[in-house]
Write an enzyme that holds these catalytic residues in place. Structure first.
Site, PDB file in Angstrom:
ATOM      1  N   ASP A  26       0.864  -1.177   0.000  1.00 33.54           N
ATOM      2  CA  ASP A  26       0.000   0.000   0.000  1.00 33.54           C
ATOM      3  C   ASP A  26       0.898   1.224   0.000  1.00 33.54           C
ATOM      4  O   ASP A  26       1.974   1.213   0.602  1.00 33.54           O
ATOM      5  CB  ASP A  26      -0.904   0.011   1.229  1.00 33.54           C
ATOM      6  N   ASP A  39      -6.988  -1.254  -4.645  1.00 30.28           N
ATOM      7  CA  ASP A  39      -8.016  -0.860  -3.672  1.00 30.28           C
ATOM      8  C   ASP A  39      -8.895   0.250  -4.237  1.00 30.28           C
ATOM      9  O   ASP A  39     -10.122   0.229  -4.092  1.00 30.28           O
ATOM     10  CB  ASP A  39      -7.379  -0.368  -2.374  1.00 30.28           C
TER      11      ASP A  39
END
Length: 177
Positions: free
Chosen positions: A126, A148
């Site tokens: 991330d 995401d």
């Protein structure tokens, strides 16, 4: 090739584009930013590009589970769901143009994160960190990635398309009376 088949295959380009963009950006982050550090900031500290690894799922849920259980639960279960979604996608004639593209965006995002879970022992990479100004008790939104973002944006559009379709059907039902 049948028109209906073409209409179902074309949105798969979005799934491929999401997977490629997701994996390219993650590789760039891994190569250029040391783990658990901030690489760049923009607009003060509104947007930060960081390098974190998430061994869990959304918001790091499940990150404390054993590696074996995590691997099975967070890799195989989503893969089975994606296979089921693709199966329904190709069998159904009910999806609208927008809904087909949304499904493929969600599938691409899911595959992008599954690739990380299978091939990156440190977990899903991330890197997008956004200031949230204390909304919902969060100073910063949980760090996320391209996959995401695709899942969330396409998921919201998918839900809205059903809501708008239901509203349109209800309006047509009233006008038929």
């Amino acid at each position: 090739m049948e028109k209906n088949t073409k209409e179902k295959l074309l949105p798969l380009i979005l799934a491929l584009a999401v997977v490629l963009a997701d994996q390219i950006t993650k590789a760039f982050i891994v190569q250029n930013i040391p783990p658990y550090t901030i690489g760049w900031t923009f607009a003060g500290d509104f947007l930060r590009i960081v390098h974190v690894a998430n061994k869990g799922v959304a918001f790091s849920l499940g990150s404390t589970l054993s590696q074996t259980f995590r691997s099975l639960l967070f890799s195989l279960a989503p893969l089975v769901v994606i296979i089921l979604v693709i199966s329904v996608y190709f069998r159904s004639k009910e999806f609208s143009f927008l809904q087909r593209w949304c499904v493929c965006g969600i599938v691409g995002g899911g595959l992008g994160n599954i690739i990380d879970r299978i091939f990156r022992p440190q977990g899903v990479i991330d890197f997008i960190d956004v200031k949230f100004y204390g909304l919902f008790g969060l100073e910063r939104w949980p760090t996320f990635n391209v996959a995401d973002a695709a899942i969330v944006v396409c998921g919201i559009l998918f839900i809205l398309s059903f809501a708008l379709g239901a509203r349109k059907s209800a309006a047509q039902g009233k006008s038929d009376d």
